[in-house]
Design an enzyme around this catalytic site. Structure first.
Site, PDB file in Angstrom:
ATOM      1  CG  ASN A  23      -2.185  -0.804   0.981  1.00 14.83           C
ATOM      2  OD1 ASN A  23      -2.184  -1.693   0.149  1.00 14.83           O
ATOM      3  ND2 ASN A  23      -3.238  -0.504   1.717  1.00 14.83           N
TER       4      ASN A  23
ATOM      5  CB  ALA B  14      -9.851  -0.187   0.103  1.00 11.26           C
ATOM      6  CB  CYS B  15      -6.398   3.629   1.071  1.00 15.19           C
ATOM      7  SG  CYS B  15      -4.657   4.078   1.207  1.00 15.19           S
ATOM      8  N   PRO B  16      -4.816   2.005  -1.429  1.00  9.99           N
ATOM      9  CG  PRO B  16      -2.729   1.648  -2.435  1.00  9.99           C
ATOM     10  CD  PRO B  16      -3.839   0.941  -1.697  1.00  9.99           C
ATOM     11  CG  MET B  17      -7.085  -0.035  -5.114  1.00 11.04           C
ATOM     12  SD  MET B  17      -5.609  -0.309  -6.093  1.00 11.04           S
ATOM     13  CE  MET B  17      -6.320  -0.113  -7.721  1.00 11.04           C
TER      14      MET B  17
END
Lengths: 132, 189
Positions: A23, B14-17
């Site tokens: 992420n 959702a993050c980081p999409m």
């Protein structure tokens, strides 16, 4: 604008560890930052073609699986591909691979294999350095 | 609804999409164009603000519609470096005083509709630069017209265009909305 550099060490091999690493890496790459990840010890699981399909949740946290699905969090191999597509550099630790008896072929394509100095060379002028 | 050049659907991601998708969408736009990002990730507001700041694009604002967040970004442009050519200019402060004294002062805001929506001089009229030609007939050629944009460049161009079209008293406001300290209005919630 000169690009910022982000250097990450991934040294743990669980599912949560994988999300933390990928992420941050994809977010940084999407923000025009140059990213390199050094995978060492259990961290190698994250780029192991087979192991990274079924990374374990921490013991007792298995119930989070539902939350991951609900929040529509992409699977690790997908995040990994995305990171590679945005030119995140993966460095596999040669020493750990030797210890574990693993060859480069066990890992996803496009990784570099190197020692600690390979990573340090990238990290020496990094703006952000993270360890997971 | 705010007019934009591209709408990105990042709902349910959702993050980081949302950031990753924004980056891709932005690279397909031209300088100065407006991107709308629709997201449901509550962290996306803070993330997109920070993303815009570090990549040099401009975050305009966010509108909340139910559980969907609509974020607006303007792709950075090189316009800041251009030299201004229209001779008749007025400083922000002077225009503010002028409006104070006369509410009928004519102000044209030539930025994109999305930029205008989030913050504009209360009695300014939104006329995006690309649509200026269609408005020429609605304006009085003899009266004073104040043209404003973000940094005084697009308004400089608009002022030259209006003058060439026969308008007698066109004034470019400098530096423009980027440093406007007077009252502002919004046309979104």
């Amino acid at each position: 604008m000169t690009n910022k550099k982000v250097a990450i060490i991934a040294s743990n091999g669980g599912l949560f560890d994988a999300y933390k690493v990928f992420n941050i890496a994809t977010a940084a790459a999407a923000t025009d930052q140059e990213v390199a990840i050094f995978f060492t010890f259990e961290g190698l699981n994250l780029i192991n073609k087979e192991a990274n399909q079924q990374l374990a949740m921490p013991e007792g946290k298995e119930h989070f699986a539902e939350g991951f699905t609900k929040a529509n969090v992409p699977p690790i191999p997908e995040l990994l591909a995305m990171a590679q597509e945005m030119d995140v550099k993966f460095i596999g630790c040669q020493m750990t691979m030797d210890v574990m008896g693993l060859e480069k072929e066990a890992f996803v394509d496009g990784i570099e294999v190197g020692g600690a100095v390979t990573f340090l060379e990238f990290a020496k002028d990094a703006d952000v350095t993270l360890t997971f | 609804m705010i007019k934009t050049d591209l709408v990105l659907d990042a709902k349910g991601l959702a993050c980081p999409m949302p950031i990753v998708k924004t980056k891709k969408a932005m690279s397909g736009l031209d300088s100065g164009e407006i991107l709308e990002i629709q997201a449901t990730d509550k962290g996306s507001t803070a993330d997109l603000k920070a993303w815009a700041q570090s990549t040099g694009h401009r975050y305009l604002g966010t509108v909340e519609e139910g559980n969907v967040l609509k974020h607006y970004l303007r792709k950075s442009s090189e316009e800041e470096k251009e030299e201004k050519k229209h001779p008749n200019v007025m400083k922000n402060e002077e225009l503010e005083q002028k409006i104070d004294a006369n509410q009928d002062t004519v102000v044209l805001d030539v930025r994109e509709a999305a930029e205008y929506a989030f913050s504009h001089i209360p009695n300014a009229k939104s006329v995006p630069l690309g649509e200026l030609d269609e408005y020429l007939n609605e304006l009085d050629k003899e009266s004073e017209i104040h043209v404003v944009c973000q940094t005084g460049n697009r308004s400089d161009f608009a002022a030259q265009k209006l003058t060439a079209a026969g308008f007698k008293q066109v004034i470019n406001i400098v530096p423009g909305m980027s440093e406007w300290t007077g009252p502002t209005g919004k046309s979104v919630n």
